[in-house]
Enzyme design. Structure first.
Site, PDB file in Angstrom:
ATOM      1  N   SER A 428      46.680  39.617  47.218  1.00  0.00           N
ATOM      2  CA  SER A 428      45.524  40.348  47.931  1.00  0.00           C
ATOM      3  C   SER A 428      45.706  39.016  49.497  1.00  0.00           C
ATOM      4  O   SER A 428      45.934  38.045  48.821  1.00  0.00           O
ATOM      5  CB  SER A 428      44.685  39.373  46.793  1.00  0.00           C
ATOM      6  OG  SER A 428      44.441  40.146  46.464  1.00  0.00           O
ATOM      7  N   CYS A 585      37.158  38.273  42.100  1.00  0.00           N
ATOM      8  CA  CYS A 585      38.732  38.730  42.510  1.00  0.00           C
ATOM      9  C   CYS A 585      39.357  37.558  40.791  1.00  0.00           C
ATOM     10  O   CYS A 585      38.681  36.207  41.400  1.00  0.00           O
ATOM     11  CB  CYS A 585      39.214  38.336  43.050  1.00  0.00           C
ATOM     12  SG  CYS A 585      40.974  38.545  44.168  1.00  0.00           S
ATOM     13  N   ASP A 633      39.208  43.054  42.587  1.00  0.00           N
ATOM     14  CA  ASP A 633      40.546  42.564  42.648  1.00  0.00           C
ATOM     15  C   ASP A 633      41.083  41.817  41.969  1.00  0.00           C
ATOM     16  O   ASP A 633      40.975  41.065  42.251  1.00  0.00           O
ATOM     17  CB  ASP A 633      40.703  42.229  43.873  1.00  0.00           C
ATOM     18  CG  ASP A 633      42.336  42.496  44.621  1.00  0.00           C
ATOM     19  OD1 ASP A 633      42.598  42.539  43.639  1.00  0.00           O
ATOM     20  OD2 ASP A 633      42.150  41.911  45.691  1.00  0.00           O
ATOM     21  N   TRP A 635      43.692  41.328  38.209  1.00  0.00           N
ATOM     22  CA  TRP A 635      45.123  42.171  38.207  1.00  0.00           C
ATOM     23  C   TRP A 635      45.489  41.146  36.325  1.00  0.00           C
ATOM     24  O   TRP A 635      44.335  40.208  35.513  1.00  0.00           O
ATOM     25  CB  TRP A 635      46.295  40.948  38.656  1.00  0.00           C
ATOM     26  CG  TRP A 635      45.755  39.529  39.039  1.00  0.00           C
ATOM     27  CD1 TRP A 635      46.435  38.572  38.040  1.00  0.00           C
ATOM     28  CD2 TRP A 635      45.181  39.274  40.145  1.00  0.00           C
ATOM     29  NE1 TRP A 635      46.082  37.300  38.309  1.00  0.00           N
ATOM     30  CE2 TRP A 635      45.611  37.919  39.701  1.00  0.00           C
ATOM     31  CE3 TRP A 635      44.785  39.092  41.319  1.00  0.00           C
ATOM     32  CZ2 TRP A 635      44.709  36.853  40.384  1.00  0.00           C
ATOM     33  CZ3 TRP A 635      43.957  38.588  41.790  1.00  0.00           C
ATOM     34  CH2 TRP A 635      44.444  37.424  41.641  1.00  0.00           C
TER      35      TRP A 635
END
Length: 640
Positions: A428, A585, A633, A635
């Site tokens: 990012s 995020c 965002d 992961w």
């Protein structure tokens, strides 16, 4: 030719071209002898499509991959499909002609999902096309299909692209042969795939009246050849990614960018490391905005390269090209290279060992007992799966397996074809072009044993790295006055740093800013409170209206961002009512889920009677997502 001869004014005019042709033949003989396909030990292989029986039904295998796993699974289906009695062909969705879909007979899709339900890059255009189709524009009533999706249950939209493919095929009238398969990277993708395909083949065989009994196959469906140039010499330095300025900058055509800053972010880096890396993009033709991702093509460490050189049976330093067995004879690697260079730049040496790769390598074992043991570990039964999982945790990567099974002599051509290719890693972006038009910043938590984070830790100022930008949907609101709620613990702060840079640039222009509630979390204030100066500066200047920081290890009771979010419930709801956008995020496994549950509780508690049920709160969040007011965002550590 004879008319040309007739016009010659003397014999010399005829002799010279003949001599040139003769010389050319000599050069050609020399070239073909020098550039002949690499000799290999014999491994059981399947025929190419050109050699297949054209009377057999054609099974098309279409794949969309991000890390290479979907491609490896497709290769397995291609091999086993021939055992069933099909002609088989596998095609990357990036290269697939969509006009062919209506004319297919049998199709298997193997598609991965990226992030929060997005298509992988290679399949993006295909899905954009498919979403526009109807049964009138794309009649698939004569097409038989099945879909295997790859995903991770840590993400909310698990296997979304597999689900979308199944939905779209059905909507256009296609006939489903086998249920949608769902592979979970959080558990075992390969076990899920093995179970699904074991059920697929009998159904396909019955549909097409083929005689077939399922069995484990160890054949290798070869699709490439290694052409070695034994006598090649060059004084030019090796360029692993020859950039073409005429093509779009992407994963296949990255641009070399110069590192201008690489500094440690942690106050105490004795046990961990988190790096702030800045890369110059001035004059490179790259553009970006806060929330996009930087793709980095890293290389393997030299000591790991040498380990793998020791287990390839016929390793040499002669340059080679990897060419397809059929079709255009274009190098499938970015450049002609030696094995050592291929290991360093093109092959993923740290990736967990894949069964599909090891099955091919097991056929190279010289010791019969060792070969039998090797094969038994790779079979599709419960005991084999348990033993394989236990051994994988111990051996970690393919080198560990080849070292354990020491009689396995893998030839260079088989090794290069079967090993997964090194894929770009994405980070990012922690900057914004309105404030940093000529630089891209990233924030990197170093993971020992990985490929890219140790690579980025070690790059020096002045070094060049191959990069490209991938667009995302995770962007700040267009209107600066829109209220924002930002939640990003640890390195999850990275894109939000870019958002703050955008707000700083707008403030400097004199634009009015909406309120911003910012939540950050880390272990200890004196250890990993990264970007502390920036956050405190932004709060002091009004770029951040209210800064909340959770230190999980500084108190007896662990405090995380979701706890501070709950404490600010009334303030959060007030901003949501005023049209705020929420940005989350970081870790998908726990943090993102905990934050979403807290948001639901806030909505139920402060949203009034109509939103007091869990279903109503869930629907409210879905509404925010559809309006791009709730963006994530996130992961997971799993790879697929």
């Amino acid at each position: 030719f004879f008319e040309w001869c007739a016009t010659m004014e003397n014999v010399l005019d005829l002799v010279v071209p003949v001599c040139l042709v003769a010389a050319g033949v000599v050069v050609y003989w020399a070239y073909t002898d020098k550039n002949k396909p690499h000799a290999s030990v014999k491994v059981a292989t399947k025929s190419t499509e050109d050699e297949q029986d054209m009377s057999k039904p054609l099974l098309k295998i279409l794949y969309g991959t991000q890390t290479g796993t979907a491609e490896a699974f497709s290769r397995t289906l291609q091999t086993e499909g021939k055992d069933v009695g099909f002609r088989t062909e596998m095609v990357d969705l990036l290269d697939y002609d969509t006009s062919d879909l209506c004319n297919e007979d049998a199709v298997i899709f193997v598609v991965a999902t990226y992030g929060e339900g997005e298509p992988v890059d290679a399949a993006r255009d295909f899905f954009e096309w498919f979403e526009q189709q109807t049964e009138e524009t794309c009649d698939l009533s004569n097409v038989n299909y099945s879909v295997f999706g790859l995903g991770d249950t840590q993400y909310k939209y698990f296997c979304q692209n597999g689900k979308d493919t199944d939905r779209l095929m059905s909507a256009c009238g296609a006939n489903q042969i086998h249920v949608l398969g769902k592979g979970d990277a959080d558990q075992s993708l390969e076990d899920d795939f093995d179970t699904w395909k074991a059920e697929l083949w009998p159904l396909l065989a019955k549909k097409y009246n083929l005689e077939y009994t399922y069995h484990d196959t160890f054949d290798v469906d070869r699709s490439t050849k290694l052409v070695v140039d034994e006598g090649a010499t060059s004084s030019k330095p090796f360029d692993p990614y020859p950039f073409s300025k005429w093509n779009e900058i992407n994963a296949k055509n990255p641009v070399w960018a110069t590192v201008t800053c690489n500094r440690e972010l942690l106050k105490d880096a004795s046990e961990r490391s988190t790096r702030h890396v800045e890369i110059s993009i001035e004059g490179l033709g790259l553009s970006y905005e806060a929330g996009d991702h930087l793709g980095v093509l890293a290389c393997n460490q030299d000591d790991l390269v040498e380990q793998y050189m020791s287990v390839v049976s016929d390793a040499s330093d002669a340059p080679f090209e990897l060419l397809p067995l059929k079709g255009s004879q274009t190098n499938m690697l970015p450049a002609k290279c030696t094995l050592r260079q291929a290991l360093k730049y093109y092959i993923d040496l740290t990736y967990p060992a894949k069964k599909s790769v090891l099955k091919g390598f097991s056929q190279c074992a010289q010791d019969p007992k060792e070969k039998e043991y090797f094969e038994n570990l790779l079979r599709n039964n419960d005991q084999a799966k348990a033993d394989f999982k236990k051994l994988t945790e111990k051996l970690r990567n393919t080198f560990g397996w080849l070292r354990k099974f020491g009689s396995t002599k893998v030839p260079m051509d088989l090794f290069v074809e079967l090993m997964p290719k090194l894929q770009p890693r994405f980070y990012s972006i922690a900057s914004d072009s309105k404030r940093q038009p000529n630089h891209i910043h990233i924030c990197v938590a170093v993971e020992e044993g990985g490929v890219c984070t140790p690579f980025l830790r070690n790059v020096q100022v002045g070094d060049k790295v191959p990069v490209f930008v991938r667009r995302s949907n995770f962007h700040p609101p267009r209107a600066p006055v829109t209220p924002q709620i930002m939640i990003g613990p640890g390195t999850g702060i990275a894109p939000l740093v870019g958002f703050l840079q955008r707000r700083l640039a707008l403030q400097a222009k004199g634009d009015a800013l909406g309120p911003c509630l910012f939540f950050f979390g880390c272990r200890k204030e004196q250890e990993d409170f990264i970007y502390q100066d920036l956050l405190e500066q932004c709060e002091a200047t009004g770029v951040i209206t209210s800064l909340k920081v959770a230190f999980s290890r500084d108190t007896d009771k662990k405090v995380y961002v979701q706890h501070l979010l709950a404490e600010c419930g009334e303030q959060v709801w007030g901003l949501l009512k005023d049209g705020a956008s929420v940005y989350v995020c970081g870790d998908a496994r726990r943090m993102a889920k905990d934050v979403e549950e807290t948001l639901k509780q806030i909505i139920q508690t402060h949203g009034g009677e109509a939103l007091q049920t869990g279903k109503a709160a869930e629907d409210y969040l879905v509404m925010l997502e559809k309006r791009d007011r709730y963006l994530k965002d996130v992961w997971s550590s799993s790879v697929f």
